[in-house]
Design a protein around this motif. Structure first.
Motif, PDB file in Angstrom:
ATOM      1  N   PHE A   1     -26.152 -29.342  -5.854  1.00 23.30           N
ATOM      2  CA  PHE A   1     -26.318 -28.720  -4.638  1.00 23.30           C
ATOM      3  C   PHE A   1     -26.381 -29.388  -3.452  1.00 23.30           C
ATOM      4  N   CYS A   2     -27.128 -30.782  -3.730  1.00 20.65           N
ATOM      5  CA  CYS A   2     -27.361 -31.809  -2.717  1.00 20.65           C
ATOM      6  C   CYS A   2     -25.972 -32.108  -2.427  1.00 20.65           C
TER       7      CYS A   2
ATOM      8  N   HIS B   1     -32.086 -26.971  -8.117  1.00 19.35           N
ATOM      9  CA  HIS B   1     -32.243 -27.132  -6.512  1.00 19.35           C
ATOM     10  C   HIS B   1     -32.217 -25.650  -6.128  1.00 19.35           C
TER      11      HIS B   1
ATOM     12  N   CYS C   1     -27.882 -34.190  -7.695  1.00 21.22           N
ATOM     13  CA  CYS C   1     -27.971 -32.995  -7.711  1.00 21.22           C
ATOM     14  C   CYS C   1     -26.690 -32.531  -6.796  1.00 21.22           C
TER      15      CYS C   1
ATOM     16  N   HIS D   1     -33.909 -30.901  -0.805  1.00 25.53           N
ATOM     17  CA  HIS D   1     -33.654 -30.452  -2.055  1.00 25.53           C
ATOM     18  C   HIS D   1     -35.163 -30.306  -2.737  1.00 25.53           C
TER      19      HIS D   1
HETATM   20 ZN    ZN Z   1     -30.544 -31.061  -4.572  1.00 26.11          ZN
END
Ligand code: ZN
Ligand code: 5GP
Length: 113
Positions: free
Chosen positions: A5-6, A97, A3, A45
């Motif tokens: 954004f993670c 996300h 992910c 998340h």
């Molecule tokens: Zn994420």
């Protein structure tokens, strides 16, 4: 975890983080659609609004409050701004996300669809 954004939360992808607290971070959208276009995301998340549990739902209030603060900081709060959460394919979600868009600094169209 692939992910994106993670990876921003974890600092693996560098980003200009303009706000951070224990629950959320905020950073500029890579493809800004307005002079101010920030993304406010939970550190946790959560793939989409659809997958937000009732117990987690106060997070949305916090994200809106952070958007409100950032709009003041950006000098757009009195002129007006928009907060948007896209959810799922037909909602136009591209990154899975949870995130809230803060858009402002120009006259936005009335069109929602
Ligand atoms: Zn994420
Ligand atoms: P969505 O369409 O899911 O509501 O919005 C995802 C947003 O994330 C898009 O506006 C897109 O420009 C932005 N975005 C996608 N990848 C990245 C990235 O790696 N960094 C940043 N800062 N924004 C991204």
């Amino acid at each position: 975890m692939d992910c994106i954004f993670c990876q921003i939360v974890d600092g693996k992808i560098p980003s200009n983080i303009v706000y951070r607290d224990e629950k959320v971070i905020a950073f500029p959208d890579i493809n800004p659609l307005a002079p101010t276009h920030l993304l406010i995301i939970p550190r946790k998340h959560i793939p989409s609004l659809d997958q937000l549990s009732e117990a987690e739902s106060p997070l949305i209030g916090h994200m809106v409050n952070v958007a409100n603060q950032l709009a003041k900081r950006e000098g757009i709060s009195t002129r007006g701004y928009r907060v948007v959460i896209n959810c799922g394919k037909e909602g136009g979600q591209g990154v899975y996300h949870l995130h809230l868009h803060l858009l402002g600094g120009r006259q936005l169209s009335n069109a929602l669809g």
